[in-house]
Scaffold this active site. Sequence first.
Site, PDB file in Angstrom:
ATOM      1  N   GLN A  84     -12.614 -10.529   1.499  1.00 42.39           N
ATOM      2  CA  GLN A  84     -11.926  -9.325   1.104  1.00 42.39           C
ATOM      3  C   GLN A  84     -12.533  -8.916  -0.311  1.00 42.39           C
ATOM      4  OE1 GLN A  84      -7.898  -8.264  -0.619  1.00 42.39           O
ATOM      5  NE2 GLN A  84      -7.667  -7.446   1.472  1.00 42.39           N
ATOM      6  N   CYS A 115      -3.558  -3.475  -3.284  1.00 35.86           N
ATOM      7  CA  CYS A 115      -2.936  -4.340  -4.499  1.00 35.86           C
ATOM      8  C   CYS A 115      -2.047  -3.432  -5.094  1.00 35.86           C
ATOM      9  CB  CYS A 115      -3.919  -5.109  -5.196  1.00 35.86           C
ATOM     10  SG  CYS A 115      -3.395  -6.026  -6.536  1.00 35.86           S
ATOM     11  N   LYS A 155      -7.791  -2.211   4.325  1.00 37.63           N
ATOM     12  CA  LYS A 155      -6.333  -2.657   4.164  1.00 37.63           C
ATOM     13  C   LYS A 155      -5.605  -1.653   3.136  1.00 37.63           C
ATOM     14  CE  LYS A 155      -2.884  -6.575   3.987  1.00 37.63           C
ATOM     15  NZ  LYS A 155      -2.207  -6.275   2.708  1.00 37.63           N
ATOM     16  N   ASN A 217       1.449  -4.739   8.703  1.00 33.44           N
ATOM     17  CA  ASN A 217       1.861  -5.805   7.512  1.00 33.44           C
ATOM     18  C   ASN A 217       3.046  -5.243   6.992  1.00 33.44           C
ATOM     19  OD1 ASN A 217       0.402  -6.592   4.599  1.00 33.44           O
ATOM     20  ND2 ASN A 217       1.423  -7.938   5.770  1.00 33.44           N
ATOM     21  N   GLY A 218       3.759  -6.246   6.741  1.00 37.60           N
ATOM     22  CA  GLY A 218       5.225  -6.182   6.047  1.00 37.60           C
ATOM     23  C   GLY A 218       6.506  -6.629   6.769  1.00 37.60           C
ATOM     24  N   ASP A 219       6.939  -7.798   6.044  1.00 37.86           N
ATOM     25  CA  ASP A 219       8.400  -8.369   6.649  1.00 37.86           C
ATOM     26  C   ASP A 219       8.239  -9.110   7.958  1.00 37.86           C
ATOM     27  OD1 ASP A 219       9.506  -7.205   4.353  1.00 37.86           O
ATOM     28  OD2 ASP A 219      10.656  -5.637   5.417  1.00 37.86           O
ATOM     29  N   GLY A 241       1.336 -12.164   5.675  1.00 37.55           N
ATOM     30  CA  GLY A 241       1.149 -12.785   4.215  1.00 37.55           C
ATOM     31  C   GLY A 241       2.192 -13.717   4.030  1.00 37.55           C
TER      32      GLY A 241
END
Length: 392
Positions: A84, A115, A155, A217-219, A241
């Site tokens: 990345q 980010c 991303k 992505n997320g949770d 992640g």
Amino acid sequence: MSTLTVPEHRTRPALRIGPLALAAPVVLAPMAGITNTAFRRLCREHGAGLYVSEMITSRALVERTPESMRLIRHHESETPRSIQLYGVDPATVERAVRMLADEDRADHIDLNFGCPVPKVTRKGGGAALPWKLGLFREIVERAVRAAGALPVTVKMRTGIDEEHLTYLDAGRIAEDAGVAAVALHARTAAQHYSGAADWSAIARLKDAVTSIPVLGNGDIWSADDAVRMIATTGCDGVVVGRGCLGRPWLFGDLAAALGGSGDEGRRIRPGLGFVASAFRRHAELLVEFFEGDEGRACRDIRKHVAWYFKGYAVGGELRARLAAVESLAHLDELLGELDADQPYPGEAAEGQRGRAGTPKTPALPERWLESRELGAEHRDHLRAAESSVSGG
């Protein structure tokens, strides 16, 4: 603990990102100080997927700083090799991508536009950058051209805050530019890692971007969460992640759950002996990553103690000693004190990992939000910013 199966119409034996055919629709999200080659190898030993490097600064890579060159190294067992990149200057990002492609240092390149860290966003980078549509388009287009046959992915986050959402515009631009996939962390930069991810945004992006995979992505704290995300949003795969912190075996559980076989025998419910073995293997791989420096490897593994042993009956005094381990021999001695027959504790070992923090007002360049186009003053700012984040 209840489990879910993937609806028949969503069962996917693989995810294709450009020429890369993945055995499971799962990607390891880049995490600073975590997703080095040691952790990537460990995750790969437990399951299938695409394992992405820590975020590398384009300027540092072009300058070949020792740290950036070390971070892009892959073990021979790592295939495909995924890196990345972060950058705010189109020319520098292009040079970094061309270097990776021409020198055969990667099989896949991901561009970071997600980010939320202030030192990145205040320079106009990360989640702040897609607000400037022309700049975003130029970076992505030049990166795709420079990559040649290598697939490039993007991303991103949903936006800077709820009043300045960028993901739908950015997704369409990236698709038109020729990226192989887009991934959405369904939070704004302002949310940082707090609150709940808005999975409905992933569904909206999937409706808007139709010719390439859309990843969510997320949770995702468990394989069941990944199944639920795919079923409710229609996304083509997941990016994991913080959910895998201290749980490299999550990738094996994800592969089993997303295979849609319903074979409970393949789901992973680790006892303490299994966890201890994974923790020991992680430390061993860190020694190799740090070129035989046991002391440095042990200092690095200390931060993983709470994650690995979350929910297990491991006393505070032993946890404290594990968090001060000094050598592999010392580690073996401490792990020998664990009850290896202790079973998987269920819900106590699940749930959120890592710090969620609180919402924050994003740090941005002065007057950044006044226009979606990049003015001359911001071009000068970005050139300076590219140099100031050099270091890998």
